[in-house]
Design an enzyme around this catalytic site. Structure first.
Site, PDB file in Angstrom:
ATOM      1  N   HIS A  21      30.422  49.327  32.198  1.00 38.62           N
ATOM      2  CA  HIS A  21      31.993  50.380  32.509  1.00 38.62           C
ATOM      3  C   HIS A  21      32.656  50.467  30.874  1.00 38.62           C
ATOM      4  CE1 HIS A  21      32.464  45.816  32.913  1.00 38.62           C
ATOM      5  NE2 HIS A  21      33.366  45.728  32.956  1.00 38.62           N
TER       6      HIS A  21
ATOM      7  N   HIS B  20      36.483  51.865  30.630  1.00 40.49           N
ATOM      8  CA  HIS B  20      37.824  51.156  30.728  1.00 40.49           C
ATOM      9  C   HIS B  20      38.200  52.881  29.970  1.00 40.49           C
ATOM     10  CE1 HIS B  20      38.075  46.448  32.121  1.00 40.49           C
ATOM     11  NE2 HIS B  20      36.785  47.016  31.511  1.00 40.49           N
TER      12      HIS B  20
HETATM   13  P1  DGP Z   1      35.523  43.792  32.082  1.00 42.23           P
HETATM   14  O1  DGP Z   1      36.429  42.535  31.920  1.00 42.23           O
HETATM   15  O2  DGP Z   1      35.562  44.464  31.055  1.00 42.23           O
HETATM   16  O3  DGP Z   1      33.833  42.707  32.730  1.00 42.23           O
HETATM   17  O4  DGP Z   1      36.565  44.563  33.004  1.00 42.23           O
HETATM   18  C1  DGP Z   1      36.701  44.260  34.463  1.00 42.23           C
HETATM   19  C2  DGP Z   1      37.833  44.957  35.236  1.00 42.23           C
HETATM   20  O5  DGP Z   1      37.025  45.599  36.979  1.00 42.23           O
HETATM   21  C3  DGP Z   1      38.748  44.270  35.144  1.00 42.23           C
HETATM   22  O6  DGP Z   1      39.560  44.794  34.429  1.00 42.23           O
HETATM   23  C4  DGP Z   1      39.136  44.381  36.820  1.00 42.23           C
HETATM   24  C5  DGP Z   1      37.848  45.029  37.080  1.00 42.23           C
HETATM   25  N1  DGP Z   1      37.790  44.542  39.189  1.00 42.23           N
HETATM   26  C6  DGP Z   1      37.175  43.396  39.174  1.00 42.23           C
HETATM   27  N2  DGP Z   1      36.994  43.051  40.200  1.00 42.23           N
HETATM   28  C7  DGP Z   1      37.098  44.776  41.179  1.00 42.23           C
HETATM   29  C8  DGP Z   1      37.158  45.257  42.577  1.00 42.23           C
HETATM   30  O7  DGP Z   1      36.696  44.705  43.747  1.00 42.23           O
HETATM   31  N3  DGP Z   1      37.914  46.037  42.461  1.00 42.23           N
HETATM   32  C9  DGP Z   1      38.371  47.228  40.629  1.00 42.23           C
HETATM   33  N4  DGP Z   1      38.643  48.081  41.489  1.00 42.23           N
HETATM   34  N5  DGP Z   1      38.451  46.814  40.184  1.00 42.23           N
HETATM   35  C10 DGP Z   1      37.709  44.907  39.897  1.00 42.23           C
END
Ligand code: DGP
Length: 116
Positions: free
Chosen positions: A99, A101
């Protein structure tokens, strides 16, 4: 086990979806770190940046053009924003589905904390 993001893409978990096409889905981060915090993910599961194949070049480029368009739509393009991809443990990756950000809406400070 499907990741959280696969379940969001499949519509099994709720999320604020901002963009969806045949290759990419984008939705708001559940724990925003900036006024605008959006995740742009490929619809197919690629666990980490290490797993991007040569065949994925167009897909990864598309993730960035979607990020660009979302930045414009969110009104943060002119002031600026940051795109981040975390990879594996040292990168702080929590969800093992590639992903980007998209962060903005306020000054974001220095690039990363100095770690050495
Ligand atoms: P990373 O550390 O780069 O793997 O970021 C994962 C991101 O995903 C973190 O900023 C929080 C987000 N995240 C985790 N679980 C969920 C979810 O269930 N829904 C959404 N919308 N975001 C989530």
């Amino acid at each position: 086990m499907p990741t959280l993001f696969e379940r969001i893409i499949a519509g099994e978990l709720p999320a604020t979806i901002l963009h969806r096409d045949d290759r990419v889905t984008a939705f708001r981060d559940i724990h925003p770190r900036a006024p605008v915090h959006i995740l742009i993910v490929p619809n197919k599961p690629i666990p980490t940046a290490n797993d991007i194949s040569d065949d994925d070049e167009a897909l990864v480029g598309h993730m960035f053009t979607v990020a660009r368009d979302l930045a414009r739509r969110e009104g943060i393009a002119e002031d600026g924003y940051r795109l981040i991809i975390n990879c594996n443990q040292h990168g702080g990756q929590e969800v093992y589905h590639l992903h980007v950000h998209l962060l903005g809406g306020a000054p974001l400070g220095g690039m990363v904390a100095k770690t050495f």
